[in-house]
Structure formats: structure tokens, C-alpha cells
Design an enzyme around this catalytic site. Sequence first.
Site, PDB file in Angstrom:
ATOM      1  N   CYS A   1      31.750  27.320  40.277  1.00  0.00           N
ATOM      2  CA  CYS A   1      31.606  28.417  40.900  1.00  0.00           C
ATOM      3  C   CYS A   1      31.542  28.188  42.924  1.00  0.00           C
ATOM      4  O   CYS A   1      31.850  27.852  43.646  1.00  0.00           O
ATOM      5  CB  CYS A   1      31.314  29.288  40.927  1.00  0.00           C
ATOM      6  SG  CYS A   1      29.531  29.168  40.039  1.00  0.00           S
TER       7      CYS A   1
ATOM      8  N   GLU B   1      40.679  29.626  45.260  1.00  0.00           N
ATOM      9  CA  GLU B   1      40.008  28.527  44.271  1.00  0.00           C
ATOM     10  C   GLU B   1      40.600  28.260  43.165  1.00  0.00           C
ATOM     11  O   GLU B   1      41.615  28.368  42.297  1.00  0.00           O
ATOM     12  CB  GLU B   1      38.596  29.782  43.723  1.00  0.00           C
ATOM     13  CG  GLU B   1      37.729  28.579  42.801  1.00  0.00           C
ATOM     14  CD  GLU B   1      37.144  29.622  42.252  1.00  0.00           C
ATOM     15  OE1 GLU B   1      36.995  30.449  41.583  1.00  0.00           O
ATOM     16  OE2 GLU B   1      36.152  29.197  42.422  1.00  0.00           O
TER      17      GLU B   1
ATOM     18  N   LYS C   1      27.483  37.958  25.767  1.00  0.00           N
ATOM     19  CA  LYS C   1      29.468  37.454  25.175  1.00  0.00           C
ATOM     20  C   LYS C   1      29.510  36.549  25.735  1.00  0.00           C
ATOM     21  O   LYS C   1      29.665  35.429  27.398  1.00  0.00           O
ATOM     22  CB  LYS C   1      30.145  38.466  25.919  1.00  0.00           C
ATOM     23  CG  LYS C   1      31.569  38.576  24.504  1.00  0.00           C
ATOM     24  CD  LYS C   1      32.337  37.113  24.673  1.00  0.00           C
ATOM     25  CE  LYS C   1      33.204  37.828  25.861  1.00  0.00           C
ATOM     26  NZ  LYS C   1      34.240  36.543  25.620  1.00  0.00           N
TER      27      LYS C   1
ATOM     28  N   GLU D   1      29.082  37.874  40.433  1.00  0.00           N
ATOM     29  CA  GLU D   1      28.991  35.596  40.258  1.00  0.00           C
ATOM     30  C   GLU D   1      30.315  35.744  39.713  1.00  0.00           C
ATOM     31  O   GLU D   1      30.313  34.839  38.903  1.00  0.00           O
ATOM     32  CB  GLU D   1      28.092  35.112  39.597  1.00  0.00           C
ATOM     33  CG  GLU D   1      27.471  34.270  40.262  1.00  0.00           C
ATOM     34  CD  GLU D   1      28.394  32.167  40.297  1.00  0.00           C
ATOM     35  OE1 GLU D   1      29.189  32.999  41.132  1.00  0.00           O
ATOM     36  OE2 GLU D   1      28.336  32.138  39.700  1.00  0.00           O
TER      37      GLU D   1
HETATM   38  P1  NAD Z   1      37.538  35.094  32.702  1.00  0.00           P
HETATM   39  O1  NAD Z   1      36.042  35.530  34.389  1.00  0.00           O
HETATM   40  O2  NAD Z   1      38.792  35.577  32.274  1.00  0.00           O
HETATM   41  O3  NAD Z   1      36.099  34.951  31.509  1.00  0.00           O
HETATM   42  C1  NAD Z   1      34.935  34.400  32.301  1.00  0.00           C
HETATM   43  C2  NAD Z   1      34.168  35.703  31.295  1.00  0.00           C
HETATM   44  O4  NAD Z   1      35.098  36.763  31.311  1.00  0.00           O
HETATM   45  C3  NAD Z   1      34.459  34.813  29.031  1.00  0.00           C
HETATM   46  O5  NAD Z   1      33.518  35.176  28.510  1.00  0.00           O
HETATM   47  C4  NAD Z   1      35.431  35.868  29.032  1.00  0.00           C
HETATM   48  O6  NAD Z   1      36.189  36.055  27.737  1.00  0.00           O
HETATM   49  C5  NAD Z   1      34.999  37.280  29.357  1.00  0.00           C
HETATM   50  N1  NAD Z   1      36.440  38.479  30.104  1.00  0.00           N
HETATM   51  C6  NAD Z   1      38.300  37.967  30.305  1.00  0.00           C
HETATM   52  N2  NAD Z   1      38.438  39.095  30.011  1.00  0.00           N
HETATM   53  C7  NAD Z   1      37.586  40.391  30.111  1.00  0.00           C
HETATM   54  C8  NAD Z   1      37.464  41.439  29.832  1.00  0.00           C
HETATM   55  N3  NAD Z   1      38.550  42.113  29.916  1.00  0.00           N
HETATM   56  N4  NAD Z   1      36.711  42.465  29.907  1.00  0.00           N
HETATM   57  C9  NAD Z   1      35.050  41.491  30.277  1.00  0.00           C
HETATM   58  N5  NAD Z   1      35.187  40.106  30.147  1.00  0.00           N
HETATM   59  C10 NAD Z   1      35.915  39.651  29.862  1.00  0.00           C
HETATM   60  O7  NAD Z   1      37.418  33.264  33.324  1.00  0.00           O
HETATM   61  P2  NAD Z   1      38.540  32.101  32.858  1.00  0.00           P
HETATM   62  O8  NAD Z   1      40.102  32.803  31.858  1.00  0.00           O
HETATM   63  O9  NAD Z   1      37.946  31.777  31.968  1.00  0.00           O
HETATM   64  O10 NAD Z   1      38.411  31.544  33.744  1.00  0.00           O
HETATM   65  C11 NAD Z   1      40.427  31.844  34.845  1.00  0.00           C
HETATM   66  C12 NAD Z   1      39.275  31.833  36.360  1.00  0.00           C
HETATM   67  O11 NAD Z   1      38.377  31.956  36.582  1.00  0.00           O
HETATM   68  C13 NAD Z   1      39.102  29.508  36.750  1.00  0.00           C
HETATM   69  O12 NAD Z   1      40.340  29.657  37.260  1.00  0.00           O
HETATM   70  C14 NAD Z   1      38.028  30.278  37.814  1.00  0.00           C
HETATM   71  O13 NAD Z   1      39.293  30.603  38.883  1.00  0.00           O
HETATM   72  C15 NAD Z   1      37.644  31.627  37.482  1.00  0.00           C
HETATM   73  N6  NAD Z   1      36.096  31.223  36.776  1.00  0.00           N
HETATM   74  C16 NAD Z   1      35.276  31.176  37.288  1.00  0.00           C
HETATM   75  C17 NAD Z   1      34.043  30.907  36.946  1.00  0.00           C
HETATM   76  C18 NAD Z   1      32.934  31.073  37.734  1.00  0.00           C
HETATM   77  O14 NAD Z   1      31.632  30.397  37.971  1.00  0.00           O
HETATM   78  N7  NAD Z   1      32.217  31.764  39.169  1.00  0.00           N
HETATM   79  C19 NAD Z   1      34.130  30.401  35.222  1.00  0.00           C
HETATM   80  C20 NAD Z   1      34.900  30.225  34.925  1.00  0.00           C
HETATM   81  C21 NAD Z   1      35.813  30.666  35.728  1.00  0.00           C
END
Ligand code: NAD
Length: 485
Positions: free
Chosen positions: A288, A387, A179, A254
Site C-alpha cells: 500500500c 494504484e 478475518k 488503511e
Molecule cells: P479487498 O479490499 O477486497 O480485500 C481485503 C480484505 O477485505 C480481505 O480479507 C477480504 O476478504 C475482505 N473483504 C472483501 N470484501 C469484503 C466485504 N464486503 N466486507 C468485509 N470484508 C471484505 O482487496 P483485494 O480484492 O484483495 O485486492 C484488490 C485491490 O485492493 C488490490 O488490487 C489493491 O489495489 C488493493 N489492496 C490494498 C491493500 C493495502 O494494503 N492497502 C491490500 C490488499 C489489496
Amino acid sequence: MRETLPFPTHELLIAGRWREAGSGQRLPLMNPSDGSTLAEIARGNAEDVDAAVQAAQAARAGEWGRLTAAERGRLLMAMGRAVLERVDELARLEALDVGKPLRQGRADAVALARYLEFYGGAADKVSGETIPYLNGYTALTWREPHGVTGHVVPWNYPMQIIGRSVGAALAMGNACVLKPAEEACLTALAIGRIAQQCGLPAGALNIVPGLGEEAGAALTAHAGVQHLSFTGSVATGRLVQAAAAKHTVPVTLELGGKSPQIVFADAELDAALPFLVNAGIQNAGQTCSAGSRILVERSRFDEVVERLAQRVRVLKVGPALADLDLGPLISKRQHEIVSHYLGLARDTGLSVAAQGEIVDSAPAGGFYVRPTLVAAVPAAHALAQEEIFGPVQVVIAFDDEADALRIANGTPYGLVAGVWTRDGSRALRMARALRCGQVFINNYGAGGGVELPFGGVGASGHGREKGFEALYGFSALKTVAILHG
Ligand code: NAD
């Protein structure tokens, strides 16, 4: 693949077939460099996820499950070669979709190829052991795939994260449901096409784009998934872990970080400076493992801040295809988050030591922020604790080794740390005492190192990806004891 997205981006891949989402619904995908709509993607939902899980189960029971480890490895290596032939095309897709400068996109594509080569080469080299046991017994172990693995991937490094998690899972014989993030999934779809062209059996890799709360939640709650790998925010990571707990499914998380780069007074500054800055601005700070906290021994604090500032001042921000130091942030929302922290720095009287420049040709609709160095930040300040996920680095002074350690370990996160010193004993003492998953001494590898196990402690998550360690995570050990007299 040509410049203009030559494949139907609104399709998902299930059981080797490309088709629209069952609902027929689509989502717009935005170009962060100018805010225009780049493409439409499928809005996969729970029914599509269910079909993908069933396709993965069928692949395990069918052609994919019958392949030898060497044959799986050969397929992954063929995919790695195919990726290498398309580095420029993939980099361009990623530049348009994520907003990263072309050279960063190229580096990501090469890293994807390396993951596929590494895990392709490793597929037939994971063996068990025989264990000395009771007289008259032979005891041995081997590793088995979990079955169907679910991979929820964020938007910041789609190619690298797919390479490290799907690559390792396939190497061990799992069948995957991927996904990708709703903000960026073009390279995920391109990888699906490359896999097909290379002959990966149908159903071994299924790709269901869609919203996190729809397709993502459906995948992480699905009873037919035996392992989950998630990269993203702490809040969503907790939801994923809770969903997985319902079916006692193991999870690799992660999550984010607030990683320190610690500069002692004896550090070789000329060598350190490029690393210190790059670890904060790479991918516009949306990494990250970004080295977002720079800790500097007080006796050289002013000198280091000034030399960092010189480097930050000349940084240029602009459209991804202009291939400057930084591209835009991924979205309006991310721009608002980063702007909030910059406002907080101003409102709480922090001193901004330097900012880079947004070039005049940057379109008004893009999500650009100036890379920013904030000096003399108290260790407990929100800018030093939370972060930001943007190109904002804070510099914090410390008095001695114990003080450096206290500050470095003083956030809820623990992903990566960097230590700059010429004192080898001190470097090792620090490496032992730092609370995190990776330590770099006199270098900093934000996100790098295909071969190096990677993962965090505390709010940064748990489980390890990359390196050989990931192969253990994507498999289960079975112990067999035979009584033969
Ligand atoms: P997120 O965690 O919401 O999204 C990451 C993935 O999870 C996406 O594919 C999203 O569709 C999916 N997702 C979202 N809600 C979900 C749920 N309820 N169940 C299962 N999957 C779900 O991250 P974001 O909204 O894109 O970014 C928000 C913050 O997250 C950023 O500001 C940053 O701080 C952090 N982030 C961290 C990383 C990393 O590499 N560690 C990557 C992206 C974002």
C-alpha cells in the site's frame, strides 16, 4: 511446523478450539508461484463469525479480561519470542502462500515479532492524566479497551498487518476476531497456534477465514463488535465504513496509495537509487505504501531515468522459494490488473525505460510480471494516478518545488511520501506541505517502522496504526470528575 503445512489448515479458531467451519465448507488456497492448490481453508460464514464474537465477549468477561496490563504484555512478548524462533518456518509459509521471496517473508516474520515485543512492552505503560479543573474537584482520565475488535486483513503482508493491529488491540485488553484474506491465511492460522502455545487465554484471539463478502461482511456488520480495523482496497474500505456506521462503530481504514518519491536536483543520487527502486518492487509492488511515482527535477531527469533503468533491467523474477528480487503476483486477477496497466502504457505511447526479467525456471502456471519502469509519464495519466499494486513505477518530471508539490499532492491518495534533497529547509517545507500520513526525508520506509505511526488521508483512509498511536486507537478515553470539596 515442517515444510509441508503440518497443521490442519482447514480449521478456524474459536474460543480456543480448532474446528471446521460450521457449514463444513472449504476454499482452495493457491500457490501463486505455480498456480497449484496449496491447501484448503475453512469457508467461515456469518454463524462462525457470530460464534467468534461471542467467544471474544466471553474472554473479555473471563480470564482474559481479568489479566493485568503487565500480564497481557508478558503474553505478547512470549509470542514475540516464539515467532523469532520460527522465522524460517513462517517465512516459508508466507512464501508458499503469498509468493513473496523468502527473505521478504523473513523480514515480515521479524517485523511481526517486533510488533508483539513493542506492544507487549507498551501494554502497562499507557496511563491517563489528572486535569486541573474547578476548585474542590479532582478530574482524571484513563484508557479502556473498546471490547471486541474486528480485524479484516489483506493478503499482501498478513504477518505485519496482524502484528500491528491484533498486537496493539490485545495489548489494550480487547478480544479480537480476525478475518484473514481468502488468498493468503496460513501465517494467520500459524499465529493462532503460536498464541495458544504461549498461553493466550481462549477467546482472546479468534480466527475466521472465509470470503470477504461472507465472513468479512458478517464481521463488519456484527452488532457485538466495538471497533473495526480494515486494511485493503478503497472500494471494500467504503463498504466496511458503511457497515460500521449502522452500529456507530469506529473504524480504522488503511487503504491504498500512489506515494511519490521526490528527487530534487541536489539529491545524493547514489544513496537514493536503491531506495527509489526497492520502494516500487518490494513484495512485487503489492504494497500500500509502495513508492510508485518517482518525481524528478527536470535538470537531472534523463540521468536519473537512465540510472534507475540500469537497476530495473537486472531484476530477476521467479518462484518465491528461489528467493530472487521479485516473486509472482498473488493471483490471476492481480496479474490481469497489472497487465491491463502495462497494455495501457503501450497503447497510449508511453516510453518503457526498462523491464526486469522472468527467469526460465519460473513455472508457467505462476502469476509473474516483469518489473517495469515507465518514463516521462504525464501526471494526469492513469498510470500516474491509479494504484496498480504491481511492480510498475512511473517517472514524472517537475520544474521546481511548487511544481513537485502540486504533482505529489495531485492524486486522491495520501499515504506516504519520500523527499530527496540536501537542502534541509526545503525538506522541512515539503514535509509540512505534503498531504499524507508519513514523510521520509532522504530515505523511504515502505511499510517499515514498527514504532512509527502509520495511516493516510483522503482515499488512503483514516486512523493510525503502528507506534504508540495505535494503542490510543484501540482504546477509549474515560474522563472522571470527582467533587470532594
Ligand atoms: P479487498 O479490499 O477486497 O480485500 C481485503 C480484505 O477485505 C480481505 O480479507 C477480504 O476478504 C475482505 N473483504 C472483501 N470484501 C469484503 C466485504 N464486503 N466486507 C468485509 N470484508 C471484505 O482487496 P483485494 O480484492 O484483495 O485486492 C484488490 C485491490 O485492493 C488490490 O488490487 C489493491 O489495489 C488493493 N489492496 C490494498 C491493500 C493495502 O494494503 N492497502 C491490500 C490488499 C489489496
